[in-house]
Write an enzyme that holds these catalytic residues in place. Structure first.
Site, PDB file in Angstrom:
ATOM      1  N   MET A   1      16.339  38.231 -12.837  1.00  0.00           N
ATOM      2  CA  MET A   1      16.851  39.199 -13.833  1.00  0.00           C
ATOM      3  C   MET A   1      15.679  40.025 -14.528  1.00  0.00           C
ATOM      4  SD  MET A   1      19.476  40.013 -15.398  1.00  0.00           S
ATOM      5  CE  MET A   1      20.688  39.010 -15.823  1.00  0.00           C
TER       6      MET A   1
ATOM      7  N   GLU B   1       9.655  16.437 -23.891  1.00  0.00           N
ATOM      8  CA  GLU B   1      10.447  16.631 -25.060  1.00  0.00           C
ATOM      9  C   GLU B   1      11.285  17.530 -24.795  1.00  0.00           C
ATOM     10  OE1 GLU B   1       7.238  15.875 -25.193  1.00  0.00           O
ATOM     11  OE2 GLU B   1       6.762  14.010 -26.446  1.00  0.00           O
TER      12      GLU B   1
ATOM     13  N   PHE C   1      -4.724  13.397 -37.135  1.00  0.00           N
ATOM     14  CA  PHE C   1      -4.190  13.543 -36.022  1.00  0.00           C
ATOM     15  C   PHE C   1      -2.883  13.428 -35.600  1.00  0.00           C
ATOM     16  CE2 PHE C   1      -3.365  10.914 -31.786  1.00  0.00           C
ATOM     17  CZ  PHE C   1      -3.896  11.889 -30.947  1.00  0.00           C
ATOM     18  N   GLN C   2      -2.542  14.354 -34.668  1.00  0.00           N
ATOM     19  CA  GLN C   2      -0.917  14.824 -34.322  1.00  0.00           C
ATOM     20  C   GLN C   2      -0.123  15.156 -35.494  1.00  0.00           C
ATOM     21  OE1 GLN C   2       0.237  11.849 -31.732  1.00  0.00           O
ATOM     22  NE2 GLN C   2      -0.339  12.817 -30.020  1.00  0.00           N
TER      23      GLN C   2
ATOM     24  N   LYS D   1       5.215   7.604 -40.810  1.00  0.00           N
ATOM     25  CA  LYS D   1       5.037   6.437 -40.134  1.00  0.00           C
ATOM     26  C   LYS D   1       5.236   5.312 -41.245  1.00  0.00           C
ATOM     27  CE  LYS D   1       2.660   3.972 -36.811  1.00  0.00           C
ATOM     28  NZ  LYS D   1       1.510   3.880 -35.734  1.00  0.00           N
TER      29      LYS D   1
HETATM   30  C1  LIG Z   1      11.528  30.535 -21.469  1.00  0.00           C
HETATM   31  C2  LIG Z   1      11.771  31.994 -20.935  1.00  0.00           C
HETATM   32  N1  LIG Z   1      10.944  32.556 -20.622  1.00  0.00           N
HETATM   33  C3  LIG Z   1      11.234  33.757 -20.114  1.00  0.00           C
HETATM   34  C4  LIG Z   1      12.393  34.414 -20.060  1.00  0.00           C
HETATM   35  C5  LIG Z   1      12.586  35.873 -19.723  1.00  0.00           C
HETATM   36  N2  LIG Z   1      13.605  35.687 -18.259  1.00  0.00           N
HETATM   37  C6  LIG Z   1      15.003  36.064 -18.585  1.00  0.00           C
HETATM   38  S1  LIG Z   1      15.631  36.078 -16.918  1.00  0.00           S
HETATM   39  C7  LIG Z   1      13.916  35.795 -16.272  1.00  0.00           C
HETATM   40  C8  LIG Z   1      14.104  35.177 -14.561  1.00  0.00           C
HETATM   41  C9  LIG Z   1      14.715  34.210 -14.403  1.00  0.00           C
HETATM   42  O1  LIG Z   1      14.348  33.889 -12.982  1.00  0.00           O
HETATM   43  P1  LIG Z   1      15.103  32.785 -12.065  1.00  0.00           P
HETATM   44  O2  LIG Z   1      15.127  31.379 -12.963  1.00  0.00           O
HETATM   45  O3  LIG Z   1      14.314  32.569 -10.797  1.00  0.00           O
HETATM   46  O4  LIG Z   1      16.606  33.131 -12.158  1.00  0.00           O
HETATM   47  P2  LIG Z   1      17.294  34.364 -11.626  1.00  0.00           P
HETATM   48  O5  LIG Z   1      17.335  35.670 -12.403  1.00  0.00           O
HETATM   49  O6  LIG Z   1      16.506  34.774 -10.225  1.00  0.00           O
HETATM   50  O7  LIG Z   1      18.899  33.943 -11.222  1.00  0.00           O
HETATM   51  C10 LIG Z   1      12.879  35.751 -17.189  1.00  0.00           C
HETATM   52  C11 LIG Z   1      11.864  35.457 -16.677  1.00  0.00           C
HETATM   53  C12 LIG Z   1      13.222  33.360 -20.726  1.00  0.00           C
HETATM   54  N3  LIG Z   1      14.800  33.751 -20.515  1.00  0.00           N
HETATM   55  N4  LIG Z   1      13.219  32.272 -21.078  1.00  0.00           N
END
Ligand SMILES: Cc1ncc(C[n+]2csc(CCOP(=O)(O)OP(=O)(O)O)c2C)c(N)n1
Length: 592
Positions: A501, A80, A142-143, A192
């Site tokens: 990042m 979803e 449930f749910q 429902k």
């Molecule tokens: C759902 C979620 N979990 C954690 C983060 C924290 N976060 C921001 S950027 C990042 C790294 C992303 O890595 P990748 O997808 O390999 O992309 P890159 O930065 O290497 O281009 C994380 C873990 C987030 N933004 N969203």
């Protein structure tokens, strides 16, 4: 490729229908229907073309009605979260309301990330969730989950429907609220038994009666005059443009104002494309990863004209030192945004398009040669730089190649991380609605499903997904949807073997302690794609990268291009947290 940036009827404040084509009526007033059928007929009447969803117990009557009525088109997602992001991608690319659907409890809670993302970026989305029968609500059935409670802070509005006869007017209102004023997600929770209740279909559309909801679209004339005076008095004016300009379809008017009074333009992440990236007055993105010249322009401006922008912390850095010498005009459709983060001299509440239409004739044509010359000097002195290591693909080069191959005219949907910022820095979006990204929430896993939604919304434009190797795996199962529908969709994975990042922050601010940000080698993304029936290729040599990218762009269906890039590359420049935006590190392409 011609891009039609005209504002369609769906996005206009007046009118009620979603699509340009009148939905052919298939039902007559007085006919007896179930609540579920009423819901589906209301969607048909609203011109909803596609619903992204996943069935389950509490929403089965709705799926049964969908099956029997045969409209709107339904796209079966594989999780979803994918449905919510696809609806977002559809809405962001087209300006129409994106619709997603899920069952009660876990189905509904799986929509939450996408709804929060749509809420933060003001994206019109309608979510329809099944709910346990009214007699079971509050009994831990449930749910059962209190979805209205859960989504209260991340939707613009939500409804718990208790009578089938209310369904058509609830759908009509929900769609109206989602797309007008400051757009946002709206949720309808349907028990429902209400879905099974029999009612008589009434004439459509039902009248709108929303005394507490009257968005202000026309700006105050005296404030607009005051703004025009500030523009004329200013010697170093700067337009600061956000996603609200894209939403309002006001990009061309911003260009008109910029050209008329020779005002340079900085854009937020969400505003990219509002002014074409190749326009001489476009300074690109400002803020944490903005170009140095853009941030210097903000800090030296004597007038900041903020349009559809909200002074987000990623833009302002230390907000107390943001644009210190500038008087400020703030144009925004949401009164709650005015003065929220920054005190302004001239607040104007209204639709960006309407306000600019009034403002432009009041502004005398002007030139600001010295100011533009100063900015050109910064551009020459501090260009966007990055380092290349021989034999290794620089991730920025992938984005530059994509920009060149598509002339800045593709819809580029990104996930979240370094690659997202490289796209923002180096892809020069030539029109609004080409840049699609989860800006405010920054939800990893957004990229692939949002690209599928965008692909379905704008079938005659090239759509490319650019994702990180981390985020790609968060919603990789939606490759099954791309394969099932044989959507032409190149998916470019910027593979740096890391949560890039996070790794970057750890390198700069945590002395290189890479806590859980380096991904173990593998998995084989091309083999994963093959498992979904999607072709792909891995490329790791700089001299092969552009040809491989061109091949991916030309593929007739989905295609995964796994580009192995320099793992040490950083997104620079960068404003360290707590600093003013001209206190950047890495202006020369490396951390000093
Ligand atoms: C759902 C979620 N979990 C954690 C983060 C924290 N976060 C921001 S950027 C990042 C790294 C992303 O890595 P990748 O997808 O390999 O992309 P890159 O930065 O290497 O281009 C994380 C873990 C987030 N933004 N969203």
């Amino acid at each position: 490729m011609g891009i039609d940036t005209a504002r369609g009827p769906n996005n206009a404040p007046e009118g009620h229908r979603l699509s340009r084509t009148e939905a052919p009526a298939g039902i007559a007033p007085g006919q007896e229907v179930s609540g579920a059928e009423a819901l589906i007929w209301a969607l048909v009447e609203e011109g909803v073309e596609v619903v992204f969803g996943y069935p389950g117990g509490a929403i089965m009557p709705v799926y049964d009605a969908l099956y029997r009525i045969g409209r709107p088109r339904h796209v079966l997602v594989r999780h979803e979260q994918g449905a919510a992001h696809m609806a977002e991608g559809y809405a962001r690319a087209s300006g129409r309301v994106g619709v997603c659907m899920a069952t009660s409890g876990p189905g509904a809670t799986n929509l939450v990330t996408g709804l929060a993302s749509a809420h933060m970026d003001s994206v019109p989305v309608l979510a329809i969730t099944g709910q346990v029968a009214t007699s079971a609500i509050g009994r831990d059935a449930f749910q059962e989950a209190d979805v209205c409670g859960v989504t209260m802070p991340i939707t613009k509005h939500n409804y718990s429907v208790r009578r089938a006869c209310d369904i058509p007017s609830v759908v009509h209102e929900a769609i109206y609220i989602a797309r007008t004023g400051r757009p946002g997600p709206v949720l309808i929770d349907l028990p429902k038994d209400v879905a099974n209740e029999r009612v008589r279909w009434m004439p459509y559309p039902p009248p709108l009666d929303l005394p507490g909801y009257r968005p202000t679209t026309a700006g105050h004339p005296r404030q607009i005059e005051a703004a025009a005076r500030l523009v004329e008095e200013s010697r170093r004016p700067l337009l600061y443009v956000g996603g609200g300009v894209v939403t309002a379809g006001a990009g061309e008017l911003v260009v008109e104002l910029a050209e008329r009074a020779q005002i340079p333009v900085v854009m937020t992440l969400m505003g990219l494309g509002a002014v074409p990236g190749r326009h001489p007055l476009s300074l690109g993105m400002l803020g944490m990863h903005g170009a140095a010249w853009a941030n210097y322009a903000v800090q030296h401006a004597d007038l900041l004209i903020a349009v559809g922008a909200r002074f987000d912390d990623r833009v302002t850095g230390d907000v107390t030192r943001f644009a210190p010498g500038a008087r400020k005009i703030h144009i925004d459709v949401d009164p709650a945004e005015i003065g929220k983060n920054v005190a302004v001299d001239v607040p104007i509440v209204g639709d960006a398009r309407r306000v600019l239409e009034e403002l432009i004739p009041l502004v005398a044509p002007a030139g600001h040669d010295a100011w533009l010359e100063q900015i050109r000097t910064w551009q020459d002195e501090y260009p966007l730089l990055y380092e290349r290591t021989p034999g290794v693909v620089a991730p920025q080069d992938v984005v530059v190649a994509l920009d060149t191959l598509t002339a800045g005219e593709a819809v580029v949907v990104t996930d979240v991380g370094q690659h997202q910022m490289w796209v923002a820095q180096f892809y020069r979006f030539q029109a609004p609605r080409l840049q699609i990204t989860s800006g405010g929430l920054g939800a990893m896993g957004f990229g692939l499903p949002a690209a599928i939604g965008a692909r379905l919304a704008v079938p005659d434009r090239p759509v490319v997904a650019v994702v990180g190797d981390g985020g790609f795996l968060m919603t990789v199962q939606e490759l099954a949807v791309a394969a099932q529908l044989q959507l032409p969709l190149p998916i470019v994975v910027i593979n740096n073997g890391a949560l890039g990042m996070v790794r970057q922050w750890q390198e700069i601010f945590y002395e290189g302690r890479y806590a859980e940000s380096l991904l173990p080698p593998g998995p084989d993304l091309v083999a994963i794609a093959r498992g979904f029936g999607v072709p792909g290729r891995r490329v790791d040599r700089p001299e092969e990268m552009t040809a491989a990218l061109a091949e991916a762009l030309a593929a007739p269906g989905p295609y995964v291009l796994d580009v192995v890039v320099d793992p040490s590359a950083l997104v620079l420049p960068m404003v360290p947290p707590g600093r003013a935006i001209d206190e950047m590190t890495g202006v020369k392409g490396r951390v000093e």
